[in-house]
Design an enzyme around this catalytic site. Structure first.
Site, short mmCIF file in Angstrom:
data_model
loop_
_atom_site.label_atom_id
_atom_site.label_comp_id
_atom_site.label_asym_id
_atom_site.label_seq_id
_atom_site.Cartn_x
_atom_site.Cartn_y
_atom_site.Cartn_z
N SER A 175 0.82 -1.21 0.00
CA SER A 175 0.00 0.00 0.00
C SER A 175 0.85 1.26 0.00
O SER A 175 1.99 1.28 0.46
CB SER A 175 -0.91 0.01 1.22
OG SER A 175 -1.62 -1.21 1.33
N1 SAH Z 1 -0.19 -4.61 4.10
C1 SAH Z 1 0.53 -5.07 2.92
C2 SAH Z 1 -0.22 -4.78 1.64
C3 SAH Z 1 -1.32 -5.73 1.46
S1 SAH Z 1 -2.02 -5.87 -0.15
C4 SAH Z 1 1.92 -4.49 2.84
O1 SAH Z 1 2.25 -3.61 3.65
O2 SAH Z 1 2.69 -4.93 1.99
C5 SAH Z 1 -3.38 -6.86 0.31
C6 SAH Z 1 -3.06 -8.26 0.71
O3 SAH Z 1 -4.26 -8.84 1.21
C7 SAH Z 1 -2.60 -9.16 -0.44
O4 SAH Z 1 -1.37 -9.73 -0.11
C8 SAH Z 1 -3.70 -10.22 -0.52
O5 SAH Z 1 -3.23 -11.50 -0.88
C9 SAH Z 1 -4.26 -10.21 0.90
N2 SAH Z 1 -5.61 -10.73 1.08
C10 SAH Z 1 -6.69 -10.59 0.30
N3 SAH Z 1 -7.75 -11.22 0.85
C11 SAH Z 1 -7.31 -11.77 2.02
C12 SAH Z 1 -7.93 -12.57 3.05
N4 SAH Z 1 -9.22 -12.93 3.01
N5 SAH Z 1 -7.17 -12.94 4.09
C13 SAH Z 1 -5.86 -12.60 4.18
N6 SAH Z 1 -5.23 -11.87 3.24
C14 SAH Z 1 -5.95 -11.46 2.18
#
Ligand code: SAH
Length: 215
Positions: free
Chosen positions: A60
């Site tokens: 993000s």
């Molecule tokens: N916080 C992260 C960015 C996350 S992007 C950072 O700092 O790098 C969003 C993430 O959410 C992705 O990796 C995706 O695979 C995950 N995601 C999507 N749905 C999810 C779920 N139901 N449970 C856990 N992770 C999930």
């Protein structure tokens, strides 16, 4: 590249954009974001934008990470749950602001990527779990704060239910591609308050209380 200088410049930009929480700014001035981005994006590590991760996910935008953490009004004794570990960057920032971070990632490929980095960097108060984060992580509930780093159609009831008294949750809610940040808090009478904040674009939250895979 002088990452220390780039990091300080990123933080100065966050301040200009209206982030004034000194603890959050300090944490973002500490975590080496360059170690969380894929190597081919190294020169963009401190751009104030999202960065691609393997498996079509993204790290993000720093401003949005800051905004969400500020909205949660974190305190040092907090137990925090993050949904969507991705690279582990936001978990690392949060871990400097609270006692314990639990973070859940559904993509099996991304879990070792985050775990290895966080261990190498010595973040000892972060537990990375593989699973469907829309169901929360009941074993470590209740949480004082929950941050969801992927956008869903609504706030999952399981997550709301794992909030402790006065607990706060922030999550992008809306369509598959466009959302608004939604802040939810549990009041002393057990009911929930909520407020809609700024428009954002997150990758989809996929799971039993999120979008179906392939939506
Ligand atoms: N916080 C992260 C960015 C996350 S992007 C950072 O700092 O790098 C969003 C993430 O959410 C992705 O990796 C995706 O695979 C995950 N995601 C999507 N749905 C999810 C779920 N139901 N449970 C856990 N992770 C999930």
């Amino acid at each position: 590249m002088d990452f220390v200088q780039l990091r300080a410049a990123m933080v100065a930009e966050l301040e200009e954009q209206g982030i004034h929480d000194t603890a959050v700014l300090q944490a973002m001035n500490t975590v080496p974001r360059e170690l969380f981005v894929p190597e081919e994006y190294l020169e963009h590590a401190y751009d104030n934008g999202p960065i691609p991760l393997p498996t079509k996910q993204t790290i993000s935008q720093p401003f949005v990470v800051a905004l969400m953490l500020v909205a949660l009004k974190l305190k040092p004794h907090f137990n925090l749950l993050e949904i969507g570990t991705g690279s582990g960057y936001a978990a690392a920032v949060a871990s400097l602001l609270v006692r314990q971070v639990h973070t859940i990632e559904r993509q099996e490929k991304l879990v070792p990527y985050a775990k290895t980095r966080l261990n190498q960097l010595g973040y000892a108060n972060i537990a990375v779990h593989l699973g469907d984060g829309t169901l929360g992580w009941p074993a470590a509930a209740p949480y004082d704060a929950i941050v969801v780093a992927a956008g869903g159609p609504a706030v999952p009831a399981s997550l709301r239910d794992q909030l402790g008294e006065n607990g706060r949750l922030i999550m992008p809610v809306g369509s598959y591609k466009k959302q608004k940040l939604r802040l939810v808090w549990r009041r002393a009478d057990g009911r929930f308050g909520q407020k809609t904040l700024t428009p954002v674009r997150f990758v989809p939250l996929i799971g039993s209380e999120g979008w179906a895979e392939g939506d």
